[in-house]
Design a protein around this motif. Sequence first.
Motif, PDB file in Angstrom:
ATOM      1  N   VAL A 145       8.405   9.806  47.203  1.00  0.00           N
ATOM      2  CA  VAL A 145       9.247  10.828  46.569  1.00  0.00           C
ATOM      3  C   VAL A 145       8.397  12.068  46.311  1.00  0.00           C
ATOM      4  O   VAL A 145       7.184  11.982  46.132  1.00  0.00           O
ATOM      5  N   ASN A 146       9.044  13.216  46.287  1.00  0.00           N
ATOM      6  CA  ASN A 146       8.332  14.474  46.097  1.00  0.00           C
ATOM      7  C   ASN A 146       9.090  15.366  45.119  1.00  0.00           C
ATOM      8  O   ASN A 146      10.276  15.626  45.309  1.00  0.00           O
ATOM      9  N   GLU A 147       8.395  15.790  44.085  1.00  0.00           N
ATOM     10  CA  GLU A 147       8.966  16.690  43.075  1.00  0.00           C
ATOM     11  C   GLU A 147      10.371  16.235  42.653  1.00  0.00           C
ATOM     12  O   GLU A 147      11.367  16.945  42.849  1.00  0.00           O
ATOM     13  N   PRO A 148      10.462  15.043  42.079  1.00  0.00           N
ATOM     14  CA  PRO A 148      11.776  14.463  41.753  1.00  0.00           C
ATOM     15  C   PRO A 148      12.530  15.215  40.678  1.00  0.00           C
ATOM     16  O   PRO A 148      13.740  14.991  40.517  1.00  0.00           O
ATOM     17  N   GLN A 149      11.885  16.093  39.937  1.00  0.00           N
ATOM     18  CA  GLN A 149      12.560  16.818  38.854  1.00  0.00           C
ATOM     19  C   GLN A 149      13.463  17.945  39.372  1.00  0.00           C
ATOM     20  O   GLN A 149      14.358  18.393  38.661  1.00  0.00           O
ATOM     21  N   TRP A 150      13.209  18.420  40.584  1.00  0.00           N
ATOM     22  CA  TRP A 150      14.033  19.515  41.106  1.00  0.00           C
ATOM     23  C   TRP A 150      15.286  18.935  41.746  1.00  0.00           C
ATOM     24  O   TRP A 150      15.260  17.891  42.402  1.00  0.00           O
ATOM     25  N   ASP A 151      16.405  19.628  41.617  1.00  0.00           N
ATOM     26  CA  ASP A 151      17.663  19.092  42.141  1.00  0.00           C
ATOM     27  C   ASP A 151      17.774  19.270  43.655  1.00  0.00           C
ATOM     28  O   ASP A 151      18.534  18.561  44.310  1.00  0.00           O
ATOM     29  N   TRP A 152      17.037  20.227  44.212  1.00  0.00           N
ATOM     30  CA  TRP A 152      17.044  20.463  45.660  1.00  0.00           C
ATOM     31  C   TRP A 152      18.455  20.715  46.197  1.00  0.00           C
ATOM     32  O   TRP A 152      18.745  20.460  47.369  1.00  0.00           O
ATOM     33  N   SER A 153      19.336  21.214  45.338  1.00  0.00           N
ATOM     34  CA  SER A 153      20.710  21.442  45.785  1.00  0.00           C
ATOM     35  C   SER A 153      20.876  22.879  46.258  1.00  0.00           C
ATOM     36  O   SER A 153      20.386  23.828  45.635  1.00  0.00           O
ATOM     37  N   HIS A 154      21.551  23.016  47.374  1.00  0.00           N
ATOM     38  CA  HIS A 154      21.857  24.321  47.950  1.00  0.00           C
ATOM     39  C   HIS A 154      23.222  24.256  48.595  1.00  0.00           C
ATOM     40  O   HIS A 154      23.634  23.187  49.080  1.00  0.00           O
ATOM     41  N   PRO A 155      23.940  25.365  48.641  1.00  0.00           N
ATOM     42  CA  PRO A 155      25.181  25.379  49.422  1.00  0.00           C
ATOM     43  C   PRO A 155      24.866  25.066  50.886  1.00  0.00           C
ATOM     44  O   PRO A 155      23.752  25.286  51.351  1.00  0.00           O
ATOM     45  N   TYR A 156      25.829  24.569  51.588  1.00  0.00           N
ATOM     46  CA  TYR A 156      25.623  24.193  52.990  1.00  0.00           C
ATOM     47  C   TYR A 156      25.071  25.374  53.791  1.00  0.00           C
ATOM     48  O   TYR A 156      25.519  26.500  53.657  1.00  0.00           O
ATOM     49  N   LYS A 157      24.069  25.103  54.625  1.00  0.00           N
ATOM     50  CA  LYS A 157      23.378  26.074  55.480  1.00  0.00           C
ATOM     51  C   LYS A 157      22.626  27.118  54.664  1.00  0.00           C
ATOM     52  O   LYS A 157      22.439  28.249  55.107  1.00  0.00           O
ATOM     53  N   GLN A 158      22.179  26.742  53.476  1.00  0.00           N
ATOM     54  CA  GLN A 158      21.410  27.666  52.654  1.00  0.00           C
ATOM     55  C   GLN A 158      20.061  27.071  52.226  1.00  0.00           C
ATOM     56  O   GLN A 158      19.330  27.699  51.477  1.00  0.00           O
ATOM     57  N   ALA A 159      19.728  25.883  52.657  1.00  0.00           N
ATOM     58  CA  ALA A 159      18.530  25.205  52.168  1.00  0.00           C
ATOM     59  C   ALA A 159      17.265  25.815  52.758  1.00  0.00           C
ATOM     60  O   ALA A 159      17.248  26.279  53.897  1.00  0.00           O
ATOM     61  N   ASP A 160      16.202  25.769  51.960  1.00  0.00           N
ATOM     62  CA  ASP A 160      14.901  26.252  52.406  1.00  0.00           C
ATOM     63  C   ASP A 160      14.065  25.145  53.038  1.00  0.00           C
ATOM     64  O   ASP A 160      13.207  25.422  53.876  1.00  0.00           O
ATOM     65  N   GLN A 161      14.296  23.897  52.622  1.00  0.00           N
ATOM     66  CA  GLN A 161      13.484  22.801  53.134  1.00  0.00           C
ATOM     67  C   GLN A 161      14.153  21.473  52.789  1.00  0.00           C
ATOM     68  O   GLN A 161      15.158  21.427  52.086  1.00  0.00           O
ATOM     69  N   GLU A 162      13.584  20.380  53.296  1.00  0.00           N
ATOM     70  CA  GLU A 162      14.035  19.049  52.937  1.00  0.00           C
ATOM     71  C   GLU A 162      13.619  18.727  51.500  1.00  0.00           C
ATOM     72  O   GLU A 162      12.568  19.172  51.040  1.00  0.00           O
ATOM     73  N   GLY A 163      14.449  17.944  50.800  1.00  0.00           N
ATOM     74  CA  GLY A 163      14.104  17.570  49.437  1.00  0.00           C
ATOM     75  C   GLY A 163      15.186  16.736  48.790  1.00  0.00           C
ATOM     76  O   GLY A 163      16.352  16.767  49.198  1.00  0.00           O
ATOM     77  N   SER A 164      14.782  15.981  47.763  1.00  0.00           N
ATOM     78  CA  SER A 164      15.743  15.171  47.009  1.00  0.00           C
ATOM     79  C   SER A 164      15.265  15.002  45.585  1.00  0.00           C
ATOM     80  O   SER A 164      14.060  14.839  45.350  1.00  0.00           O
ATOM     81  N   ALA A 165      16.190  15.054  44.647  1.00  0.00           N
ATOM     82  CA  ALA A 165      15.876  14.686  43.267  1.00  0.00           C
ATOM     83  C   ALA A 165      15.793  13.161  43.169  1.00  0.00           C
ATOM     84  O   ALA A 165      16.343  12.441  44.007  1.00  0.00           O
ATOM     85  N   TRP A 166      15.100  12.675  42.134  1.00  0.00           N
ATOM     86  CA  TRP A 166      15.016  11.233  41.862  1.00  0.00           C
ATOM     87  C   TRP A 166      14.905  11.038  40.353  1.00  0.00           C
ATOM     88  O   TRP A 166      14.046  11.644  39.717  1.00  0.00           O
ATOM     89  N   LYS A 167      15.726  10.184  39.802  1.00  0.00           N
ATOM     90  CA  LYS A 167      15.560   9.768  38.416  1.00  0.00           C
ATOM     91  C   LYS A 167      14.460   8.710  38.351  1.00  0.00           C
ATOM     92  O   LYS A 167      14.136   8.063  39.347  1.00  0.00           O
TER      93      LYS A 167
END
Length: 525
Positions: free
Chosen positions: A213-235
């Motif tokens: 897991v990487n930087e689980p505190q960030w939500d990594w949410s973006h509108p479709y076709k707006q993301a800067d990179q791969e990512g996922s939040a994790w509790k």
Amino acid sequence: MKLSKCHFKQLCLPLLLVTISQFAAIAQKTDTVITLNVNLNNTAQVIENIGASGCWFSEGIGKYWPAEKREAIARLLFSKQKDKQGNPMGIGLSAWRFNIGAGTTEQGDSSGIKDFRKRTECFLSPNGSYDWNKQAGYQFFLKKARDYGVETLIAFSNSPPVQFTRNGLGYKTEKDYTSNLKADAYNSYADFLAKVIRHFDQQGLHFSYISPVNEPQWDWSHPYKQADQEGSAWKNDEIYHVVKDLNSALNKEKLDTKILISEAGMLNYLYSGKGNSSSQIQHFFGPGSSLSVKALNHVPPVIAGHSYFTESNDSTLITTRTRLADTAKKYNVSYWESEYSMLADGFKEGAKGDRSAIDCALFLAKVIHADLTAGNATAWQFWNSYEPGSAEFNTRYYLIALKPQPDYKDGEFTVTKNLWALGHYSLFIRPGMIRVLTGVEHSADNKILISAWKDKNNKLVIVAINRGATDTSVKLGLANNKKAYKTLDTYLTTGDKDKNMQFSRGGYKSHVVLPARSISTLVIN
């Protein structure tokens, strides 16, 4: 390492970063000379590695760029050799971070990630087969790290493979701060990571660590076709779930790779906070915690975090790392700084306009110094080794500045001062070296930062940063060295274009001069 409240107030912490209460001897300042008393018997942490990542831009460089260019870049990062004049040919990284891709490259524009260079291939195809020719550029640098003798290879994942995610993408579209991994895909994700590790083991490329897991505190949410990179939040409970399953998968594959957690997006999440991915030392290593990983045989007593956004001023820089060091010590874990670049604007230090290459290098050295001395970090890793940008100004994100062609299949590169700033540590502070506690009273302008390290033969390495505008003389006082020191090698970096870890050799002497706005490494044998 702990800084008492008394010392905190007396020394005005926005000042010198190395003056901490456990230091056995406090140096005395007379006129323009700082006396540095080093007792080699007073020691702190053992260093495990100092490294960097090759995320994203490794693919184009390693796969397409002409051989002489990519070989030169690899030499700069990994070589420990010197030229005929004794100047380093590279910075001798002792760790290299390899990104296991999620498959957004195969999705193309439908991946939703705008910049094609920040999409990654996945070894696992949707039909369940593996293609080990994927990520060829990344693999080039991985193999080069191995060939140059880099001691620690680390695999990390920003997102599970897209076929395992809830939305079929490599990032979140919903802002709910939960994992994008399907509820029934934890075992599949763990098996995927274990199979990747096993494959590379069979190729003679052993990953000492896997970070799921990487930087689980960030939500990594973006509108479709707006993301800067791969990512996922994790509790925290989701992290525990994936780590437990990964531990079982590594056992099943009979691998000895260790699991690195949790790559927190900010250091304070490791020891404080009330959110679903906060106070991670206490949750993962605390006695009686339902999320404790201490019984898992692949999880070492190590917690990893990123130094972003905690260096806006010297007080924040020190207090954050001191609290982290105190908490890590309480729960018997080591702290790794596993990712940093000058993402926030703290590197500007209140100045307006562009920051020069040496401005950025001195700030980077200050952060490394704080993590190692106040934070007691046993490992330190820079984020991205190379990115497009200037080598002269605002070199905040990279060690090597790229000027790629539009198709990304060729380009030019220029070394920045940041490379040498990191090299003052990575090339000389080798795995197994021990930090020596040393006291130094802050200079009149509060700009002198010094750390000392020794190996098993009592070779002494001193990294000294002079962030001030004037030269400063340092008198060395050494105690409890096993034998008399005879030589003193100096490696110097300044704002001058040609002074990049510039080598000079002399007999041992008790006085050295730290030029204004410089970084010096002293190797005393």
